[in-house]
Design a protein around this motif. Structure first.
Motif, short mmCIF file in Angstrom:
data_model
loop_
_atom_site.label_atom_id
_atom_site.label_comp_id
_atom_site.label_asym_id
_atom_site.label_seq_id
_atom_site.Cartn_x
_atom_site.Cartn_y
_atom_site.Cartn_z
N GLU A 104 9.38 0.52 -11.62
CA GLU A 104 8.08 1.16 -11.41
C GLU A 104 7.01 0.50 -12.28
O GLU A 104 5.83 0.49 -11.90
CB GLU A 104 8.17 2.65 -11.75
N ILE A 105 7.40 -0.03 -13.42
CA ILE A 105 6.43 -0.63 -14.33
C ILE A 105 5.75 -1.84 -13.69
O ILE A 105 4.52 -1.98 -13.73
CB ILE A 105 7.11 -1.02 -15.66
N SER A 106 6.54 -2.71 -13.09
CA SER A 106 5.99 -3.89 -12.42
C SER A 106 5.13 -3.47 -11.23
O SER A 106 4.06 -4.04 -10.99
CB SER A 106 7.13 -4.81 -11.95
N THR A 107 5.59 -2.47 -10.49
CA THR A 107 4.81 -1.97 -9.35
C THR A 107 3.46 -1.42 -9.82
O THR A 107 2.42 -1.65 -9.19
CB THR A 107 5.59 -0.88 -8.60
N PHE A 108 3.47 -0.70 -10.93
CA PHE A 108 2.24 -0.13 -11.48
C PHE A 108 1.25 -1.24 -11.84
O PHE A 108 0.06 -1.17 -11.49
CB PHE A 108 2.57 0.71 -12.71
N ILE A 109 1.73 -2.26 -12.53
CA ILE A 109 0.85 -3.36 -12.94
C ILE A 109 0.26 -4.07 -11.73
O ILE A 109 -0.95 -4.33 -11.67
CB ILE A 109 1.63 -4.37 -13.81
N ASN A 110 1.09 -4.37 -10.74
CA ASN A 110 0.60 -5.08 -9.56
C ASN A 110 -0.33 -4.22 -8.71
O ASN A 110 -1.24 -4.75 -8.06
CB ASN A 110 1.79 -5.58 -8.73
N SER A 111 -0.12 -2.92 -8.72
CA SER A 111 -1.02 -2.02 -8.00
C SER A 111 -2.42 -2.07 -8.62
O SER A 111 -3.43 -2.12 -7.90
CB SER A 111 -0.49 -0.59 -8.04
N LEU A 112 -2.48 -2.07 -9.95
CA LEU A 112 -3.78 -2.16 -10.62
C LEU A 112 -4.46 -3.49 -10.33
O LEU A 112 -5.67 -3.55 -10.10
CB LEU A 112 -3.58 -2.00 -12.13
N LEU A 113 -3.68 -4.58 -10.32
CA LEU A 113 -4.25 -5.90 -10.05
C LEU A 113 -4.80 -6.01 -8.63
O LEU A 113 -5.64 -6.86 -8.35
CB LEU A 113 -3.18 -6.98 -10.28
N GLN A 114 -4.32 -5.15 -7.74
CA GLN A 114 -4.80 -5.15 -6.35
C GLN A 114 -5.79 -4.00 -6.10
O GLN A 114 -6.18 -3.75 -4.97
CB GLN A 114 -3.61 -5.00 -5.39
N PHE A 115 -6.18 -3.31 -7.17
CA PHE A 115 -7.12 -2.18 -7.07
C PHE A 115 -6.60 -1.06 -6.17
O PHE A 115 -7.39 -0.32 -5.58
CB PHE A 115 -8.50 -2.66 -6.58
N LYS A 116 -5.30 -0.93 -6.08
CA LYS A 116 -4.71 0.18 -5.32
C LYS A 116 -4.49 1.33 -6.30
O LYS A 116 -3.37 1.60 -6.76
CB LYS A 116 -3.38 -0.26 -4.69
N LEU A 117 -5.57 2.03 -6.59
CA LEU A 117 -5.52 3.05 -7.64
C LEU A 117 -4.65 4.24 -7.27
O LEU A 117 -3.99 4.82 -8.13
CB LEU A 117 -6.95 3.51 -7.95
N SER A 118 -4.63 4.60 -5.99
CA SER A 118 -3.80 5.73 -5.58
C SER A 118 -2.32 5.39 -5.72
O SER A 118 -1.51 6.22 -6.15
CB SER A 118 -4.11 6.14 -4.14
#
Length: 251
Positions: A104-118
Motif C-alpha cells: 500500500e505504501i508504494s501505491t500511496f506514493i504513486n497515487s500522489l505523483l499522479q494527483f489521484k487524491l481520492s
C-alpha cells in the motif's frame, strides 16, 4: 531487491503479467502430437489482432518466456507445492495480507505523483486500519468496511506523465513488462527497500521476507505455462498485458 513483486497477487491481470513473464520459443511438438487442423501462418502479420503491438525484441522475449516456463516448472512450482503442504491456510492468508499491506505504501506514493487524491486517501486509510486493527496487516479489516484495494505503480506514473510504454519486454522471472514499466520497477523496488529499512530488518531477514513474498505470489496464481494448448499463448498474453496496462494508465 526486496518486495519487487509484491503487487502481483493483487489483481488477476497482474497475475497474468507474471505469467507472461515466461520466455519461449514455441516448443517442439511431441512425435505423437496431432498435427494442428489450422496451420500456423509463417507471416506474423497474418495473425491480425495478435500482431497489434510491435515486438522488436521478440526473439529474446520468446526465449525468456521459455526460460521462465522451465524455471516455473522445475523450481518455483515444486517450492510452492511444499509451501502449501506445510503452511496452514490461515497462515497463508495472513502472510498474503501482510505483503499486500506493505504494498500500500508504494501505491500511496504513486497515487500522489499522479494527483489521484481520492485513491491516495483510500490507500492511506487501508494501510492505517490494517496496520492497527489488522495486527500489522495480517488481517484485512479494510476491505469488509468498504475501503477497496487500489493498485498504482511507477510505470503507471510515468505513463500518466506522458512516457510511452516502449517495446514489449519479458523480464527473467518477473514476467511481462515494457521498457517503461521495467524502469518503473526500479523506483518501486527502492520504495520497498525503504520500507524494509524502516522496519529495522537485517539483510538476511529482508532476503527471507522477499523470498517468502515471491512464493506467496506464485502460490496464488492458477496459471500454468503452455496450459492453454494454444500455439499463440505468448501472443495472447502479450496482448492482454499491453491492453491492461493501457487501461491502468488511462483510468
Amino acid at each position: 531487491m526486496p518486495m519487487l513483486v509484491n503487487k502481483s497477487p493483487k489483481l488477476f491481470a497482474i497475475a497474468l503479467c507474471f505469467l507472461l513473464s515466461a520466455c519461449s520459443s514455441q516448443p517442439s511438438l511431441e512425435s505423437t502430437a496431432v498435427t494442428p487442423i489450422i496451420a500456423v501462418p509463417d507471416n506474423p502479420q497474418d495473425l491480425g489482432v495478435l500482431s497489434a503491438y510491435s515486438d522488436p525484441w521478440e526473439g529474446f522475449n520468446r526465449r525468456m518466456y521459455y526460460f521462465n516456463a522451465k524455471a516455473d516448472e522445475y523450481v518455483l512450482l515444486p517450492i510452492v507445492t511444499g509451501y502449501k503442504q506445510i503452511t496452514p491456510d490461515v497462515v497463508e492468508t495472513g502472510l498474503s495480507n501482510f505483503f499486500n499491506n506493505l504494498a500500500e505504501i508504494s501505491t500511496f506514493i504513486n497515487s500522489l505523483l499522479q494527483f489521484k487524491l481520492s485513491v491516495a486517501g483510500e490507500t492511506l486509510g487501508r494501510f492505517a486500519v490494517n496496520t492497527t486493527l489488522g495486527l500489522a496487516g495480517l488481517i484485512d479489516v479494510a476491505t469488509p468496511i468498504g475501503l477497496a484495494a487500489q493498485d498504482e505503480d511507477f510505470g503507471q506514473t510515468l505513463g500518466f506523465w506522458g512516457v510511452k510504454a516502449g517495446p514489449y519486454l519479458v523480464l527473467p522471472l518477473l514476467g511481462p513488462s515494457s521498457l517503461r514499466d521495467a524502469s518503473g520497477l526500479v523506483f518501486d523496488s527502492l520504495a520497498d527497500q525503504q520500507v524494509m529499512d524502516e522496519l529495522g530488518m537485517k539483510s538476511e531477514e529482508e532476503l527471507y521476507l522477499s523470498l517468502l513474498n515471491s512464493i506467496d505470489v506464485r502460490a496464488r496464481l492458477p496459471f500454468r505455462y503452455y496450459g492453454s494448448g494454444s500455439a499463440f499463448e505468448y501472443d495472447y498474453l502479450k496482448l492482454l498485458y499491453k491492453k491492461y496496462r493501457e487501461i491502468q494508465v488511462a483510468r
